[in-house]
Structure formats: C-alpha cells, structure tokens
Design an enzyme around this catalytic site. Structure first.
Site, PDB file in Angstrom:
ATOM      1  N   ASP A  69       6.241  -4.128 -30.192  1.00  8.91           N
ATOM      2  CA  ASP A  69       6.347  -5.576 -30.368  1.00  8.91           C
ATOM      3  C   ASP A  69       6.797  -6.280 -29.077  1.00  8.91           C
ATOM      4  OD1 ASP A  69       8.870  -4.600 -30.322  1.00  8.91           O
ATOM      5  OD2 ASP A  69       9.596  -5.705 -32.078  1.00  8.91           O
ATOM      6  N   HIS A 127      -6.148   0.704  -3.448  1.00  6.98           N
ATOM      7  CA  HIS A 127      -5.419   0.096  -4.576  1.00  6.98           C
ATOM      8  C   HIS A 127      -4.191   0.926  -4.956  1.00  6.98           C
ATOM      9  CE1 HIS A 127      -9.295  -2.230  -5.846  1.00  6.98           C
ATOM     10  NE2 HIS A 127      -8.662  -2.777  -4.835  1.00  6.98           N
ATOM     11  N   ASP A 157       0.667  -5.361   0.445  1.00  4.99           N
ATOM     12  CA  ASP A 157      -0.234  -6.409  -0.051  1.00  4.99           C
ATOM     13  C   ASP A 157       0.445  -6.982  -1.291  1.00  4.99           C
ATOM     14  OD1 ASP A 157      -2.243  -8.010  -1.052  1.00  4.99           O
ATOM     15  OD2 ASP A 157      -3.831  -6.521  -0.763  1.00  4.99           O
ATOM     16  N   ASP A 195      -2.084 -14.531  -1.439  1.00  5.24           N
ATOM     17  CA  ASP A 195      -2.569 -13.152  -1.307  1.00  5.24           C
ATOM     18  C   ASP A 195      -2.356 -12.759   0.151  1.00  5.24           C
ATOM     19  OD1 ASP A 195      -3.821 -10.739  -1.558  1.00  5.24           O
ATOM     20  OD2 ASP A 195      -5.821 -11.545  -1.990  1.00  5.24           O
ATOM     21  N   HIS A 225     -14.361  -2.320   2.604  1.00  3.81           N
ATOM     22  CA  HIS A 225     -14.320  -3.492   1.706  1.00  3.81           C
ATOM     23  C   HIS A 225     -14.775  -4.732   2.458  1.00  3.81           C
ATOM     24  CE1 HIS A 225     -10.524  -4.984   3.466  1.00  3.81           C
ATOM     25  NE2 HIS A 225     -10.039  -3.758   3.381  1.00  3.81           N
ATOM     26  N   HIS A 242     -12.291 -13.132  -0.140  1.00  4.61           N
ATOM     27  CA  HIS A 242     -12.753 -13.610  -1.453  1.00  4.61           C
ATOM     28  C   HIS A 242     -12.201 -15.008  -1.650  1.00  4.61           C
ATOM     29  CE1 HIS A 242      -8.630 -12.592  -2.698  1.00  4.61           C
ATOM     30  NE2 HIS A 242      -8.797 -11.448  -2.043  1.00  4.61           N
ATOM     31  N   HIS A 273      -8.678 -13.403  -7.190  1.00  6.85           N
ATOM     32  CA  HIS A 273     -10.118 -13.346  -6.873  1.00  6.85           C
ATOM     33  C   HIS A 273     -10.708 -14.527  -7.644  1.00  6.85           C
ATOM     34  CE1 HIS A 273      -9.585  -8.756  -6.139  1.00  6.85           C
ATOM     35  NE2 HIS A 273      -9.125  -9.486  -5.157  1.00  6.85           N
ATOM     36  N   GLU A 277      -9.159 -10.781   5.374  1.00  8.56           N
ATOM     37  CA  GLU A 277      -8.366  -9.562   5.245  1.00  8.56           C
ATOM     38  C   GLU A 277      -9.057  -8.304   5.765  1.00  8.56           C
ATOM     39  OE1 GLU A 277      -8.008  -8.158   1.108  1.00  8.56           O
ATOM     40  OE2 GLU A 277      -8.778 -10.104   0.490  1.00  8.56           O
ATOM     41  N   TYR A 280      -8.889   2.024   7.939  1.00  7.51           N
ATOM     42  CA  TYR A 280      -8.246   3.057   7.135  1.00  7.51           C
ATOM     43  C   TYR A 280      -8.699   4.408   7.699  1.00  7.51           C
ATOM     44  CZ  TYR A 280      -7.987  -1.222   4.495  1.00  7.51           C
ATOM     45  OH  TYR A 280      -7.781  -2.539   4.154  1.00  7.51           O
ATOM     46  N   ARG A 337      -4.123  -3.287   7.191  1.00  8.96           N
ATOM     47  CA  ARG A 337      -4.843  -4.487   6.739  1.00  8.96           C
ATOM     48  C   ARG A 337      -3.965  -5.684   7.065  1.00  8.96           C
ATOM     49  NH1 ARG A 337      -5.976  -3.009   2.092  1.00  8.96           N
ATOM     50  NH2 ARG A 337      -4.461  -3.968   0.693  1.00  8.96           N
ATOM     51  N   GLU A 384      -3.892  -9.760   6.083  1.00  8.05           N
ATOM     52  CA  GLU A 384      -4.550 -10.700   5.168  1.00  8.05           C
ATOM     53  C   GLU A 384      -3.832 -12.042   5.167  1.00  8.05           C
ATOM     54  OE1 GLU A 384      -4.479  -9.564   1.001  1.00  8.05           O
ATOM     55  OE2 GLU A 384      -6.170 -10.892   0.585  1.00  8.05           O
TER      56      GLU A 384
END
Ligand code: GLY
Ligand code: MN
Ligand code: MN
Length: 440
Positions: A37, A244, A261, A272, A351, A355, A362, A386, A390, A407, A409
């Site tokens: 709950d 990710h 990130d 972002d 990537h 975006h 996004h 961004e 890697y 990265r 961004e």
C-alpha cells in the site's frame, strides 16, 4: 517561483484554435503503487499539466471547440471533490468549485460524474482528440462513451467520426517553450547545477557513489526542486562506461574519474546535467587528453544549436570533433571524412548528442519533419548537448585510456542571439573543476 496560470489559459486557447472543432479529452497520470500500500511520489501527466497547471491526481481536462453549430468554446475540469476525512489523512484538495476559480475553467465537476457527463458532451460533435493507445483502461472508457453516443443514432444523435491523437496536437506546442517555461527551466538548471557543485565538494577517494548521490539529491531538494528529474547516475571508474548505470553502490577509487548524470525537476520542468571529474581532484594526463576532446566536441555542438540549423547539426559537429579526437588518441587511424562515413566512432560513442528537454527529460516533439528531413531549430526550442567517449578495454584502446568514461551535458535554449546555456552554473573546464575541488 510558482506556475503562472495565465500561461496555462493561453495554451488552452491556442490548442482550441488548433482543434478547430470537436472535443479534446486528456486525463492526468494515475497514482502508482510501489509495493503493497506504499505509493510512488505522485507525478502529474506532463501534457495535462502543460495545459492546466493542476497538480492533483484523478483529474480530466475536456476542451470543446467553437466549430460545432451551437457550441461555444468551453474549458472543463473534472477533479476530486472536497472530502474532509480524506483531507485529514492525505492533505488539501481543491474540489471543483475552488479549482474552477483558481485554474480559470468555465466549469468544473466532480470526477465521479465523468461517465455520466461525457457522452452528453460528445453528442453531435464531429471530432474527438484524445491520446489513443497511451492507456488501455482509458481507451476502453473513452470508446464506451463513444458507443453510448452511437447507440442514439436512431434518435438523430451523431458521434464523433474523426478520431485524432491529442498528443500530436499538443507536442508541437510543447516543442517551442514560452517565456514562463524558460524561466522555470532556468531555475531547474540553477538548482541542479548547485547539486553538482555539492557533489564536487563531497567527492574524495573512499567515498561511496551513494554518498555523492545523497549530496546531489539533498541539494536538489534543499534548493526547492520537488523531485529528481530522473534516476541519478553516479558512476566511478569503469562504471562510467555503462550508459545507464544506476546502482550507485561502489566505492570511489583514487585515480578514477567520476561521471554524474543527475538533475532536479522544478514545478514540472526537468534539467539534465552530466559532469565528469577526477575522484581525487586532479586529472591525469590521459584523462585530461580524453576530457579535452569531449569538451571541444560539446563546444562545437552547442555552437551549432542556432535557428535555421537542422536538429542534427549539433550531433554532426560533435561527431567530427570526437572522431578526430579518437585519431589523436591513436584509437582510430585514417581519413576523417571516411571514418565519419563508416561511423568508425560507434564503439566509443554510441548515443546521440541530445534530445528535446522540458516537462519530460526526453521531451515531447518530433525530431524529423513529415518528409523525413531533420526539423529546423527555432528560437524557444530547448535541447540537451551531451557528447561523450566511453573507452572500454579492447584491442584498439591504449592501456592508459582503459575504462575512462566521459560525458559532458548541458541544457541549451535556441535563441535568435545564439545558444543560451542554462546549466553554466556547473563547473566543466578542467581549471574550474580543479579549482572547485581544491579551492586553488
Ligand atoms: N539523463 C538522461 C539523459 O541524459 O538523456
Ligand atoms: Mn540527456
Ligand atoms: Mn543526462
């Protein structure tokens, strides 16, 4: 800064003009159970909030356009009724009467009356705009209302014959931010940048990724963000090469880089931000070489975020600098145009460079025009920039560069005067980062 409802009303008026004739129905997001709950923190539907500013669950917007013979444009809200007992347990709810006045509707009714009232509102309307396919339970309910109207055909009542995707009408509006949205996005960006500064100050070898995550989330919330805009990535060393990575459960090591990130949401608007910096506060030579390439790629991409350029221009600018950088690092060899043509960068940059950004991290909006060409950038469009590299271990990667993941961004609004970077408050040059970490 609170949402300004004159902007929401203006958006509804514009949408009614686009709709031309017929009815638009849009429900907000449901509450979601996390376990047994216990609920997830409530987050409204972005399209619904864009048009209403109304924050409660169990609410539906109905807009009726003027096109129909005897209709005048009407803006209707269905929402929860006042309920003293529930308000003791769960807190304030507007109720239809107060919501009508506070949010500028022509009428407001209890949500419990939705099934009773909706078929009547659809009678003799030509067109229904609704986000078909987004939620099967709502699809069934809406089709039930249409079928109720259809069942009156012999009494001379007609049902909407044209069904339109409501999101397709709203997305192009959301793509170009108004002045109020840009103010809220700047605030989200400032508070998120403060979180990154807190992370820089908290970072040292031996700390857990989770502790840095705690510093970020604490700063977002203390600044006034209502929530993180997405699950933070706090990735030390090789974890930064997992795009990710969200487990954030490893100890930070001396000599590694840390990729973060993370950003907050402010009155529905997301920032972002990604920053990458050395755990011990000093870039090694190889880390510096790789970092400067990504930073230069980002500068080139930001510079391409100008009115009249295609959506892909920032990506193409970043690819050119990153691919030349991979040659300079001796990971790739050959002619630059040829390497770009073959997408030789893909093992180390897989990537896209950004975006749309707004109420959703996004954000809504198409990237291509109907004919297939990339959309042209216009003032008011907001996007992330961004690029990254890697460098997982592999035959082409020199040992000194292995497991470096970088990265950088930022959030950018396209303006007639050039790209406006919202997230400049988060340090990103090597000099600024080292100074922030050492105070020298
Ligand atoms: N943080 C999600 C993204 O950068 O796209
Ligand atoms: Mn992003
Ligand atoms: Mn991001």
């Amino acid at each position: 800064m609170q949402p300004d409802l004159t902007f929401h009303r203006a958006r509804r008026r514009r949408l009614l003009q686009t709709l031309g004739e017929g009815v638009l129905i849009l429900a907000t997001a449901p509450e979601a159970i996390r376990n047994r709950d216990a609920h997830y923190p409530y987050r409204f539907d972005s399209h619904f909030y864009y048009l209403t500013g109304f924050p409660e669950p169990e609410a539906v917007l109905v807009l009726i356009a003027a096109g129909h013979s005897n209709a005048r444009p009407r803006q209707i809200l269905f929402c929860r009724e006042k309920n003293e007992e529930r308000e003791i347990w769960d807190g304030f709810r507007y109720g239809p009467k107060a919501a009508k006045a506070a949010f500028g509707f022509d009428a407001a009714y209890p949500i419990a009356e939705l099934d009773k009232r909706l078929p009547g509102l659809l009678e003799n309307q030509t067109r229904l705009a609704y986000p078909f396919g987004a939620d099967p339970a709502w699809d069934t309910r809406v089709m039930g209302w249409i079928n109720t109207v259809r069942s009156k055909a012999r009494a001379g009542v007609s049902a909407p014959a044209t069904l339109t995707d409501a999101h397709a009408l709203i997305d192009p509006m959301r793509l170009v931010k108004d002045e109020h949205e840009i103010e809220l996005m700047q605030r989200a960006a400032d508070l998120s940048a403060a979180g990154h500064r807190a992370a820089l100050a908290a970072c040292r070898p031996g700390k857990g990724e989770w502790e840095i995550e705690g510093a970020l989330l604490g700063a977002f919330r203390q600044g006034g963000c209502q929530a993180p805009a997405y699950t933070p990535i706090v990735a030390g060393g090789a974890n930064a090469c997992v795009l990710h990575y969200v487990s954030n459960d490893q100890v930070l090591r001396d000599g590694d880089l840390l990729l973060i990130d993370a950003a907050g949401e402010y009155h529905g608007y997301a920032a972002d931000i990604t920053r990458t910096f050395p755990v011990n506060g000093r870039f090694s030579g190889p880390q510096q070489d790789a970092y400067e390439i990504v930073l230069a790629a980002q500068a080139a991409a930001i510079d391409a975020a100008r009115p009249g350029n295609g959506w892909n221009a920032p990506h193409e600018a970043a690819l050119r600098v990153l691919t030349q950088g991979l040659v300079d690092l001796k990971i790739l060899a050959g002619d630059l145009d040829n390497l770009l043509e073959k997408e030789a960068y893909k093992p180390w940059y897989m990537h896209r460079t950004g975006h749309w950004l707004g109420l959703d991290v996004h954000d809504a909006g198409e990237y291509k025009q109907p004919g297939g060409a990339w959309r042209t950038l216009e003032p008011g469009m907001a996007l992330t920039v961004e690029p990254g590299l890697y460098l997982r271990p592999g035959p082409q990667v020199p040992a000194a560069l292995e497991n470096i993941g970088i990265r950088i961004e930022d959030d950018v609004v396209v303006t007639a005067a050039g790209p406006r970077v919202l997230t400049a408050g988060a340090p990103k040059t090597i000099e600024d980062i080292e100074e922030a970490m050492h105070g020298d």
